[in-house]
Write a protein that holds these residues in place. Structure first.
Motif, PDB file in Angstrom:
ATOM      1  N   TYR A  96      14.245  -5.400   6.992  1.00 24.73           N
ATOM      2  CA  TYR A  96      14.206  -5.258   5.538  1.00 24.73           C
ATOM      3  C   TYR A  96      12.796  -5.038   5.006  1.00 24.73           C
ATOM      4  O   TYR A  96      12.634  -4.873   3.801  1.00 24.73           O
ATOM      5  CB  TYR A  96      14.807  -6.507   4.887  1.00 24.73           C
ATOM      6  CG  TYR A  96      16.169  -6.854   5.413  1.00 24.73           C
ATOM      7  CD1 TYR A  96      17.265  -6.053   5.135  1.00 24.73           C
ATOM      8  CD2 TYR A  96      16.371  -7.980   6.208  1.00 24.73           C
ATOM      9  CE1 TYR A  96      18.528  -6.360   5.620  1.00 24.73           C
ATOM     10  CE2 TYR A  96      17.617  -8.304   6.699  1.00 24.73           C
ATOM     11  CZ  TYR A  96      18.697  -7.496   6.418  1.00 24.73           C
ATOM     12  OH  TYR A  96      19.937  -7.797   6.904  1.00 24.73           O
ATOM     13  N   THR A  97      11.802  -5.032   5.864  1.00 20.97           N
ATOM     14  CA  THR A  97      10.422  -4.851   5.428  1.00 20.97           C
ATOM     15  C   THR A  97       9.768  -3.713   6.189  1.00 20.97           C
ATOM     16  O   THR A  97      10.177  -3.361   7.295  1.00 20.97           O
ATOM     17  CB  THR A  97       9.594  -6.143   5.643  1.00 20.97           C
ATOM     18  OG1 THR A  97       9.646  -6.515   7.026  1.00 20.97           O
ATOM     19  CG2 THR A  97      10.132  -7.269   4.787  1.00 20.97           C
ATOM     20  N   ARG A  98       8.735  -3.149   5.587  1.00 22.26           N
ATOM     21  CA  ARG A  98       7.959  -2.058   6.181  1.00 22.26           C
ATOM     22  C   ARG A  98       6.478  -2.401   6.073  1.00 22.26           C
ATOM     23  O   ARG A  98       6.015  -2.871   5.032  1.00 22.26           O
ATOM     24  CB  ARG A  98       8.259  -0.748   5.450  1.00 22.26           C
ATOM     25  CG  ARG A  98       7.483   0.440   5.979  1.00 22.26           C
ATOM     26  CD  ARG A  98       7.639   1.649   5.085  1.00 22.26           C
ATOM     27  NE  ARG A  98       9.021   2.132   5.054  1.00 22.26           N
ATOM     28  CZ  ARG A  98       9.755   2.193   3.965  1.00 22.26           C
ATOM     29  NH1 ARG A  98       9.257   1.815   2.796  1.00 22.26           N
ATOM     30  NH2 ARG A  98      10.995   2.633   4.012  1.00 22.26           N
ATOM     31  N   ILE A  99       5.733  -2.134   7.159  1.00 18.24           N
ATOM     32  CA  ILE A  99       4.290  -2.409   7.203  1.00 18.24           C
ATOM     33  C   ILE A  99       3.557  -1.088   7.396  1.00 18.24           C
ATOM     34  O   ILE A  99       3.808  -0.370   8.356  1.00 18.24           O
ATOM     35  CB  ILE A  99       3.937  -3.391   8.335  1.00 18.24           C
ATOM     36  CG1 ILE A  99       4.570  -4.767   8.056  1.00 18.24           C
ATOM     37  CG2 ILE A  99       2.431  -3.533   8.467  1.00 18.24           C
ATOM     38  CD1 ILE A  99       4.333  -5.778   9.153  1.00 18.24           C
ATOM     39  N   MET A 100       2.644  -0.786   6.483  1.00 11.68           N
ATOM     40  CA  MET A 100       1.831   0.434   6.549  1.00 11.68           C
ATOM     41  C   MET A 100       0.354   0.035   6.654  1.00 11.68           C
ATOM     42  O   MET A 100      -0.155  -0.693   5.802  1.00 11.68           O
ATOM     43  CB  MET A 100       2.067   1.296   5.301  1.00 11.68           C
ATOM     44  CG  MET A 100       3.489   1.796   5.182  1.00 11.68           C
ATOM     45  SD  MET A 100       3.773   2.740   3.672  1.00 11.68           S
ATOM     46  CE  MET A 100       3.634   1.437   2.445  1.00 11.68           C
ATOM     47  N   VAL A 113      -3.070  -4.198   5.595  1.00  5.74           N
ATOM     48  CA  VAL A 113      -1.803  -3.473   5.568  1.00  5.74           C
ATOM     49  C   VAL A 113      -1.161  -3.648   4.194  1.00  5.74           C
ATOM     50  O   VAL A 113      -1.529  -4.545   3.426  1.00  5.74           O
ATOM     51  CB  VAL A 113      -0.828  -3.974   6.654  1.00  5.74           C
ATOM     52  CG1 VAL A 113      -1.399  -3.764   8.036  1.00  5.74           C
ATOM     53  CG2 VAL A 113      -0.483  -5.440   6.426  1.00  5.74           C
ATOM     54  N   ILE A 114      -0.222  -2.767   3.901  1.00  3.92           N
ATOM     55  CA  ILE A 114       0.670  -2.922   2.750  1.00  3.92           C
ATOM     56  C   ILE A 114       2.053  -3.231   3.293  1.00  3.92           C
ATOM     57  O   ILE A 114       2.603  -2.472   4.092  1.00  3.92           O
ATOM     58  CB  ILE A 114       0.698  -1.658   1.876  1.00  3.92           C
ATOM     59  CG1 ILE A 114      -0.623  -1.511   1.125  1.00  3.92           C
ATOM     60  CG2 ILE A 114       1.856  -1.708   0.898  1.00  3.92           C
ATOM     61  CD1 ILE A 114      -0.694  -0.283   0.256  1.00  3.92           C
ATOM     62  N   MET A 115       2.616  -4.328   2.858  1.00  5.92           N
ATOM     63  CA  MET A 115       3.951  -4.745   3.281  1.00  5.92           C
ATOM     64  C   MET A 115       4.883  -4.594   2.083  1.00  5.92           C
ATOM     65  O   MET A 115       4.587  -5.094   0.992  1.00  5.92           O
ATOM     66  CB  MET A 115       3.930  -6.195   3.766  1.00  5.92           C
ATOM     67  CG  MET A 115       5.227  -6.657   4.396  1.00  5.92           C
ATOM     68  SD  MET A 115       5.068  -8.331   5.054  1.00  5.92           S
ATOM     69  CE  MET A 115       6.644  -8.504   5.884  1.00  5.92           C
ATOM     70  N   GLU A 116       6.011  -3.912   2.284  1.00  9.28           N
ATOM     71  CA  GLU A 116       6.934  -3.672   1.190  1.00  9.28           C
ATOM     72  C   GLU A 116       8.368  -3.804   1.670  1.00  9.28           C
ATOM     73  O   GLU A 116       8.658  -3.713   2.865  1.00  9.28           O
ATOM     74  CB  GLU A 116       6.708  -2.279   0.590  1.00  9.28           C
ATOM     75  CG  GLU A 116       6.985  -1.139   1.542  1.00  9.28           C
ATOM     76  CD  GLU A 116       6.713   0.213   0.913  1.00  9.28           C
ATOM     77  OE1 GLU A 116       6.162   0.229  -0.204  1.00  9.28           O
ATOM     78  OE2 GLU A 116       7.048   1.238   1.532  1.00  9.28           O
ATOM     79  N   MET A 117       9.253  -4.002   0.702  1.00 10.13           N
ATOM     80  CA  MET A 117      10.675  -4.091   1.006  1.00 10.13           C
ATOM     81  C   MET A 117      11.254  -2.689   1.177  1.00 10.13           C
ATOM     82  O   MET A 117      10.885  -1.761   0.451  1.00 10.13           O
ATOM     83  CB  MET A 117      11.415  -4.819  -0.118  1.00 10.13           C
ATOM     84  CG  MET A 117      10.874  -6.205  -0.423  1.00 10.13           C
ATOM     85  SD  MET A 117      11.064  -7.362   0.944  1.00 10.13           S
ATOM     86  CE  MET A 117      12.844  -7.497   1.013  1.00 10.13           C
ATOM     87  N   VAL A 118      12.153  -2.535   2.126  1.00 11.93           N
ATOM     88  CA  VAL A 118      12.799  -1.247   2.386  1.00 11.93           C
ATOM     89  C   VAL A 118      14.099  -1.211   1.589  1.00 11.93           C
ATOM     90  O   VAL A 118      15.048  -1.937   1.880  1.00 11.93           O
ATOM     91  CB  VAL A 118      13.081  -1.058   3.882  1.00 11.93           C
ATOM     92  CG1 VAL A 118      13.742   0.284   4.124  1.00 11.93           C
ATOM     93  CG2 VAL A 118      11.789  -1.172   4.671  1.00 11.93           C
ATOM     94  N   THR A 119      14.132  -0.348   0.575  1.00 11.19           N
ATOM     95  CA  THR A 119      15.299  -0.268  -0.302  1.00 11.19           C
ATOM     96  C   THR A 119      16.084   1.033  -0.141  1.00 11.19           C
ATOM     97  O   THR A 119      17.103   1.221  -0.794  1.00 11.19           O
ATOM     98  CB  THR A 119      14.861  -0.397  -1.773  1.00 11.19           C
ATOM     99  OG1 THR A 119      13.901   0.626  -2.074  1.00 11.19           O
ATOM    100  CG2 THR A 119      14.227  -1.760  -2.019  1.00 11.19           C
TER     101      THR A 119
END
Length: 210
Positions: A96-100, A113-119
């Motif tokens: 459910y999360t993505r790390i860039m 990094v930028i961590m965000e929710m995968v929607t």
């Protein structure tokens, strides 16, 4: 010694580490995106996935577990459970999360990094199959064209061979030795061309079979 102490060393003691991880998880669920160090992002990823899994269950016990994990923030838990009940993450079995990665931080060179929710909705494998099937007829058409060209070339070369053989027979009958030799050379070249045409036809059939 760190026997039975799982997890990454984040440069803090146990209580500080728990509080820091909880605050990062809350910030991510509130804003859907945070900027942090790579090791911290990877450390809180299982906690975020666990809360989303509880939200998918949606029962009272799961709600209480989520409230305890987020430090008693009932409003945030209600918001997360409502989003999941409305259909978010329902088609996603995990991740459910993505790390860039952003590169090293100025000063201590810590990887940021930028961590965000995968929607985004999940694309099934069946949606990608029709595109592959559409591309297949082009290969078949090209193989058919190559086979037809090889057959035409073979027919032309066979006609040349027959004509050359007839010339050889006529030259032998008339006693013209030089013309017979030239006709024989032409026949040999034509036979080589026929062999090449056969190879091209075999290659076209193999390409069509692929």
């Amino acid at each position: 010694m760190r026997h039975y102490k799982k997890g990454r060393k984040l440069g803090t003691d146990t209580s500080h580490t728990k509080a820091m991880k909880r605050s990062l998880v809350i910030a991510l669920l509130l804003n859907d995106r945070i900027k942090t160090i790579e090791s911290r992002a990877k450390e809180i990823r299982p906690d975020v996935d666990k809360i989303i899994t509880w939200a998918k269950k949606g029962d009272l016990h799961s709600r209480r577990l989520a409230i305890a994990a987020l430090g008693g923030d009932k409003e945030l838990v209600r918001e997360v459970f409502e989003k999941v009940a409305q259909g978010m993450f329902q088609d996603r079995p995990g991740g459910y999360t993505r790390i860039m990665k952003l590169g090293p931080r100025k000063g201590d060179r810590a990887p940021m990094v930028i961590m965000e929710m995968v929607t985004e909705p999940v694309k099934s494998k069946e949606e990608a199959k029709p595109a592959a099937k559409k591309a297949a007829p082009k290969k078949v058409e090209k193989a058919d064209e190559a086979k037809e060209a090889a057959e035409d070339l073979k027919a032309t070369e066979e006609a040349i061979v027959a004509e050359a053989e007839a010339s050889v027979e006529a030259a032998d009958a008339e006693g013209k030795v030089e013309e017979a030799v030239e006709a024989a050379e032409t026949a040999a070249e034509a036979e080589e061309a026929v062999a090449a045409a056969d190879k091209a036809e075999v290659a076209a059939e193999e390409k069509k079979a692929e």
